[in-house]
Scaffold this active site. Structure first.
Site, PDB file in Angstrom:
ATOM      1  N   GLY A   1     -82.339  37.859  25.088  1.00 45.30           N
ATOM      2  CA  GLY A   1     -82.011  37.340  23.690  1.00 45.30           C
ATOM      3  C   GLY A   1     -80.545  38.129  23.920  1.00 45.30           C
TER       4      GLY A   1
ATOM      5  N   ASN B   1     -80.625  33.010  25.004  1.00 48.48           N
ATOM      6  CA  ASN B   1     -80.159  32.773  23.409  1.00 48.48           C
ATOM      7  C   ASN B   1     -79.872  33.516  22.630  1.00 48.48           C
ATOM      8  OD1 ASN B   1     -81.323  32.012  21.140  1.00 48.48           O
ATOM      9  ND2 ASN B   1     -83.579  32.875  21.165  1.00 48.48           N
ATOM     10  N   TRP B   2     -78.473  32.966  22.078  1.00 43.91           N
ATOM     11  CA  TRP B   2     -77.521  34.195  21.471  1.00 43.91           C
ATOM     12  C   TRP B   2     -77.828  34.284  20.094  1.00 43.91           C
ATOM     13  CZ3 TRP B   2     -71.874  31.749  23.340  1.00 43.91           C
ATOM     14  CH2 TRP B   2     -72.183  32.408  24.932  1.00 43.91           C
ATOM     15  N   LYS B   3     -79.108  33.461  19.482  1.00 39.81           N
ATOM     16  CA  LYS B   3     -79.497  33.232  18.508  1.00 39.81           C
ATOM     17  C   LYS B   3     -78.922  33.574  16.984  1.00 39.81           C
ATOM     18  CE  LYS B   3     -83.750  36.213  20.150  1.00 39.81           C
ATOM     19  NZ  LYS B   3     -84.828  37.448  19.620  1.00 39.81           N
TER      20      LYS B   3
ATOM     21  N   HIS C   1     -89.590  28.792  18.439  1.00 39.17           N
ATOM     22  CA  HIS C   1     -89.630  30.891  18.556  1.00 39.17           C
ATOM     23  C   HIS C   1     -90.136  31.631  17.938  1.00 39.17           C
ATOM     24  CE1 HIS C   1     -87.157  34.431  19.119  1.00 39.17           C
ATOM     25  NE2 HIS C   1     -86.759  33.668  20.209  1.00 39.17           N
TER      26      HIS C   1
ATOM     27  N   GLU D   1     -93.673  34.621  24.929  1.00 36.71           N
ATOM     28  CA  GLU D   1     -92.739  35.651  24.412  1.00 36.71           C
ATOM     29  C   GLU D   1     -93.794  36.334  23.690  1.00 36.71           C
ATOM     30  OE1 GLU D   1     -88.706  34.543  24.516  1.00 36.71           O
ATOM     31  OE2 GLU D   1     -89.247  34.318  22.390  1.00 36.71           O
TER      32      GLU D   1
ATOM     33  N   SER E   1     -86.636  41.403  25.351  1.00 43.14           N
ATOM     34  CA  SER E   1     -85.695  42.915  25.573  1.00 43.14           C
ATOM     35  C   SER E   1     -86.065  43.380  27.892  1.00 43.14           C
ATOM     36  CB  SER E   1     -87.085  43.934  25.531  1.00 43.14           C
ATOM     37  OG  SER E   1     -87.088  44.009  24.083  1.00 43.14           O
TER      38      SER E   1
HETATM   39  P1  PGA Z   1     -84.493  39.726  22.979  1.00 40.34           P
HETATM   40  O1  PGA Z   1     -84.939  38.323  22.622  1.00 40.34           O
HETATM   41  O2  PGA Z   1     -84.038  39.368  24.510  1.00 40.34           O
HETATM   42  O3  PGA Z   1     -83.701  40.470  22.584  1.00 40.34           O
HETATM   43  O4  PGA Z   1     -85.714  40.931  23.223  1.00 40.34           O
HETATM   44  C1  PGA Z   1     -85.950  37.395  23.646  1.00 40.34           C
HETATM   45  C2  PGA Z   1     -85.590  35.756  22.620  1.00 40.34           C
HETATM   46  O5  PGA Z   1     -86.422  36.506  21.635  1.00 40.34           O
HETATM   47  O6  PGA Z   1     -85.772  34.551  23.543  1.00 40.34           O
END
Ligand code: PGA
Length: 220
Positions: free
Chosen positions: A204, A7-9, A91, A146, A183
């Site tokens: 992420g 997930n590149w956000k 999300h 999550e 994380s």
């Molecule tokens: P993160 O994000 O790996 O940076 O904690 C995970 C997510 O929100 O999909």
């Protein structure tokens, strides 16, 4: 088969998207055991389709709860049909910063269902049960657990807790794939893939770097 969803956000320019896929191809990452899914920003889906290798699937990070129509700014599921195989919905960042409700998430799932795109529905604690109950029909979904305090903090949830919550979700939905996200990185991926009932990871921050995502795929 385990899912590894990147997930590149709201990161990456067009140039960086192109470079990421070129680097991924150069690194020669292939896995018979992982379904690798990359979710760039929606405007970069066509670009990603041009540059991604065949084995990598694409996802959008969100979709409109409405069909085609007078909904300014919205991207209907029909518009992305044929461009992606998956769509992340619900999300916690969408729920938190964009005030999305359980009902909207349920509507998004229904719009996606009409197009044949597989929804990856994120749930968190302590709301996982009610978030799941709000979905009219859960057939064919991928679920992602999550925990809020683990997202983007560098502090993944304790394995025991993931085991407990995934077990609870599994009792409600025995046959759907359940991913863990929060994380995850190259060093801890094996631990979370090893938790009972976990069918994959939603990654992420660590997925922004080819090396780190490749390390995660390598432990599947
Ligand atoms: P993160 O994000 O790996 O940076 O904690 C995970 C997510 O929100 O999909």
């Amino acid at each position: 088969m385990k899912y590894i969803v990147a997930n590149w956000k709201s990161h990456k320019t067009d140039k960086e998207v192109t470079e990421w896929f070129e680097e991924w191809k150069e690194a020669g990452v292939v896995s018979m055991r992982a379904e690798v899914v990359v979710a760039p920003a929606i405007v970069q889906i066509d670009l990603a389709n041009q540059h991604k290798p065949e084995g990598v699937k694409l996802a959008v990070q969100d979709v409109s709860p409405f069909p085609f129509g007078a909904y300014t700014g919205a991207v209907a599921a029909e518009m992305i049909k044929g461009k992606v195989e998956y769509a992340i919905v619900g999300h916690s960042e969408r729920r938190r910063y964009f005030h999305e409700t359980d009902q909207e998430v349920a509507n998004k799932v229904e719009r996606l269902r009409e197009t044949g795109i597989t929804p990856i529905v994120c749930v968190d604690e302590p709301y996982a049960e009610s978030q799941m109950a709000a979905l009219e029909n859960r057939e064919g979904l991928v679920l992602a657990y999550e925990p809020l305090e683990a997202i983007g903090t560098g502090r993944p949830q304790e394995q025991e807790e993931v085991d407990k919550v995934v077990g609870m979700i599994r009792r409600i939905e025995p046959s759907l794939p359940i991913l863990y996200g929060g994380s995850v990185n190259g060093d801890n991926a094996a631990v979370y893939l090893g938790v009972r009932g976990v069918d994959g990871l939603l990654v992420g921050g660590a997925s922004l770097k080819v090396k780190e995502l490749a390390q995660i795929v390598a432990v599947v």
